[in-house]
Design a protein around this motif. Structure first.
Motif, mmCIF file in Angstrom:
data_model
loop_
_atom_site.group_PDB
_atom_site.id
_atom_site.type_symbol
_atom_site.label_atom_id
_atom_site.label_comp_id
_atom_site.label_asym_id
_atom_site.label_seq_id
_atom_site.Cartn_x
_atom_site.Cartn_y
_atom_site.Cartn_z
ATOM 1 N N UNK A 118 0.874 -1.171 0.000
ATOM 2 C CA UNK A 118 0.000 0.000 0.000
ATOM 3 C C UNK A 118 0.913 1.223 0.000
ATOM 4 N N UNK A 119 0.829 2.030 -1.059
ATOM 5 C CA UNK A 119 1.738 3.163 -1.206
ATOM 6 C C UNK A 119 1.438 4.300 -0.234
ATOM 7 N N UNK A 120 2.364 5.256 -0.210
ATOM 8 C CA UNK A 120 2.231 6.409 0.687
ATOM 9 C C UNK A 120 0.931 7.166 0.404
ATOM 10 N N UNK A 121 0.270 7.585 1.433
ATOM 11 C CA UNK A 121 -0.955 8.399 1.354
ATOM 12 C C UNK A 121 -2.132 7.683 0.682
ATOM 13 N N UNK A 122 -2.006 6.412 0.394
ATOM 14 C CA UNK A 122 -3.140 5.688 -0.213
ATOM 15 C C UNK A 122 -4.205 5.452 0.856
ATOM 16 N N UNK A 123 -5.455 5.264 0.399
ATOM 17 C CA UNK A 123 -6.556 4.982 1.319
ATOM 18 C C UNK A 123 -7.196 3.664 0.874
ATOM 19 N N UNK A 124 -7.323 2.732 1.795
ATOM 20 C CA UNK A 124 -7.930 1.435 1.478
ATOM 21 C C UNK A 124 -9.038 1.178 2.495
ATOM 22 N N UNK A 125 -10.264 1.073 2.006
ATOM 23 C CA UNK A 125 -11.408 0.916 2.908
ATOM 24 C C UNK A 125 -12.238 -0.299 2.498
ATOM 25 N N UNK A 126 -12.597 -1.134 3.425
ATOM 26 C CA UNK A 126 -13.505 -2.253 3.156
ATOM 27 C C UNK A 126 -13.064 -3.132 2.003
ATOM 28 N N UNK A 127 -11.795 -3.413 1.908
ATOM 29 C CA UNK A 127 -11.285 -4.136 0.735
ATOM 30 C C UNK A 127 -10.356 -5.280 1.124
ATOM 31 N N UNK A 128 -10.229 -6.222 0.194
ATOM 32 C CA UNK A 128 -9.245 -7.287 0.352
ATOM 33 C C UNK A 128 -8.180 -7.067 -0.710
ATOM 34 N N UNK A 129 -6.940 -6.976 -0.281
ATOM 35 C CA UNK A 129 -5.826 -6.779 -1.216
ATOM 36 C C UNK A 129 -5.056 -8.100 -1.248
ATOM 37 N N UNK A 130 -5.130 -8.757 -2.396
ATOM 38 C CA UNK A 130 -4.562 -10.101 -2.514
ATOM 39 C C UNK A 130 -3.051 -10.124 -2.418
ATOM 40 N N UNK A 131 -2.508 -11.330 -2.364
ATOM 41 C CA UNK A 131 -1.058 -11.504 -2.203
ATOM 42 C C UNK A 131 -0.298 -10.758 -3.295
ATOM 43 N N UNK A 132 0.708 -10.025 -2.886
ATOM 44 C CA UNK A 132 1.588 -9.287 -3.806
ATOM 45 C C UNK A 132 0.854 -8.244 -4.640
ATOM 46 N N UNK A 133 -0.385 -7.962 -4.326
ATOM 47 C CA UNK A 133 -1.093 -6.908 -5.071
ATOM 48 C C UNK A 133 -0.564 -5.556 -4.610
ATOM 49 N N UNK A 134 -0.769 -4.534 -5.469
ATOM 50 C CA UNK A 134 -0.131 -3.248 -5.193
ATOM 51 C C UNK A 134 -1.134 -2.110 -5.353
ATOM 52 N N UNK A 135 -1.208 -1.279 -4.326
ATOM 53 C CA UNK A 135 -2.048 -0.078 -4.401
ATOM 54 C C UNK A 135 -1.083 1.100 -4.413
ATOM 55 N N UNK A 136 -1.091 1.871 -5.501
ATOM 56 C CA UNK A 136 -0.101 2.935 -5.674
ATOM 57 C C UNK A 136 -0.272 4.089 -4.701
ATOM 58 N N UNK A 137 0.753 4.926 -4.660
ATOM 59 C CA UNK A 137 0.742 6.085 -3.754
ATOM 60 C C UNK A 137 -0.459 6.974 -4.055
ATOM 61 N N UNK A 138 -1.116 7.428 -3.040
ATOM 62 C CA UNK A 138 -2.224 8.363 -3.202
ATOM 63 C C UNK A 138 -3.478 7.747 -3.802
ATOM 64 N N UNK A 139 -3.479 6.457 -4.058
ATOM 65 C CA UNK A 139 -4.670 5.814 -4.649
ATOM 66 C C UNK A 139 -5.755 5.665 -3.589
ATOM 67 N N UNK A 140 -6.994 5.453 -4.061
ATOM 68 C CA UNK A 140 -8.108 5.273 -3.135
ATOM 69 C C UNK A 140 -8.886 4.033 -3.566
ATOM 70 N N UNK A 141 -8.921 3.050 -2.696
ATOM 71 C CA UNK A 141 -9.581 1.777 -3.016
ATOM 72 C C UNK A 141 -10.646 1.521 -1.962
#
Ligand code: GTP
Length: 339
Positions: free
Chosen positions: A285-308
């Motif tokens: 999970x990148x810097x400043x990203x927001x992840x709410x109510x989600x499942x992030x699978x193995x080795x998956x990537x959420x970029x900086x500042x993203x909102x999931x």
């Protein structure tokens, strides 16, 4: 005491997570769902488990190898999916002649199996079905019982939001009543076996279990189970909340709420916010990203500042920096388009 654990479903509702990991092997906080199931069986005196699945043993082989000690595990391969009933019938030659537990492998519960066994014996039951009371039975179908717990009927899913007892996916079975069903055929335990056993006059009882129960079959339920486990709502298990694997790296400035589980070697960057979510091993999970109510699978990537939010990312999926994802399911290794 023996138990048959069903681990052969398709896990369709949990896709794309189940495209890379069989449902029962997905992590539930600190270890696979199946570990929780087997630990509970051992606590209640089950020494031998028969696992039944049409999937090749290879999918479960490493799990079985890693699980040293109790219970002893016997593997039965179905030549093709036999359904919940056919799968149990297929194991009868291994089960022997004593009553045994049969259970869905995808349930998180603190059901008291020892009390269920005592109930079964006191009633002289051929079949005991654990029941769970819900306020809205629309998703389930109801099990109707008499005052003393004897099951009268299985009813289809109601169209209105009515309260009632549902089948909790854990059974205590006398093998003698299953001998009438053909081995090797696809049969549903709920739709065929139980109604026929009741119609034949065998004593079938419902064991009204209080306590915690959830079917882990959907992402929403999977997240709910994590939130409940981390809040200490499941008897006999407690965790630090949020739960962070010792090998994970969470930046001290990141904010995680108490309903978050972070898997091995996952990383959460500076200023990120993660709530009511599960990060599988190696997720990023990148810097400043927001992840709410989600499942992030193995080795998956959420970029900086993203909102999931309210999303499921398959293993290795990638959300670009500043990407926005809402209510989505992203396939294994897929790239979410920027913007
Ligand atoms: P969905 O595809 O999302 O509905 O999941 P599922 O296929 O796992 O179905 P379901 O949740 O109804 O299954 C309940 C339990 O029975 C799970 O533990 C499954 O693994 C198991 N199961 C379902 N079908 C079979 C089968 O054909 N063989 C075996 N051995 N187990 C099964």
């Amino acid at each position: 005491m023996k138990a048959v654990v069903l681990v052969g479903g398709f896990g369709t509702r949990l896709r794309p997570l189940t495209e890379t990991v069989k449902k029962e092997l997905l992590p539930l906080v600190d270890r696979p769902i199946l570990d929780h199931t087997l630990d509970r069986l051992v606590q209640h005196g089950v020494r031998e488990v028969i696992m039944s699945s049409p999937y090749l043993e290879e999918a479960f082989g490493p799990f079985i190898a890693a699980r040293a000690g109790e219970p002893a595990i016997t593997w039965v391969t179905e030549e093709r999916p036999l359904g919940t009933g056919g799968a149990v019938v297929r194991t009868l030659d291994v089960v022997g002649s004593d009553p045994f537990f049969a259970l869905n492998g995808d349930i998180c519960t603190d059901l008291d199996l020892t009390a269920m066994r005592a109930f079964h014996d006191e009633r002289g039951a051929s079949v005991t079905i654990a029941l769970h009371h819900v306020e809205d039975a629309r998703a389930f179908g109801l099990v109707q019982t008499e005052e003393d717990g004897r099951v009268v009927a299985f009813r289809e899913k109601p169209t209105d939001a009515v309260a009632g007892d549902i089948n909790a996916g854990t059974y205590l079975l006398d093998p003698a009543v299953l001998g009438a069903f053909p081995a090797g055929e696809e049969i549903s335990i709920e739709r065929t076996i139980f109604p026929e056993v009741i119609a034949a006059g065998h004593p079938v009882y419902g064991f009204g279990a209080d306590g915690y129960w959830i079917d882990l079959g959907t992402p929403e339920k999977y997240l709910q189970a994590h939130a409940d486990l981390l809040a200490g709502r499941v008897r006999g298990i407690s965790y630090d909340a949020p739960w962070i694997h010792p090998s994970a790296e969470v930046d001290p400035s990141a904010r995680l709420d108490a309903a978050v589980a972070v898997g091995a070697e996952a990383r959460v960057g500076r200023g990120a916010r993660v709530e009511r979510s599960v990060l599988h091993a190696g997720a990023f999970i990148g810097a400043q990203a927001v992840v709410l109510g989600s499942v992030v699978g193995a080795e998956a990537r959420v970029g900086a500042g993203a909102r999931v939010s309210d999303s499921v990312l398959g293993a290795g999926a990638r959300v670009p920096d500043h990407g926005v994802l809402e209510g989505a399911r992203v396939s294994v290794d897929a790239d979410v388009a920027p913007g």
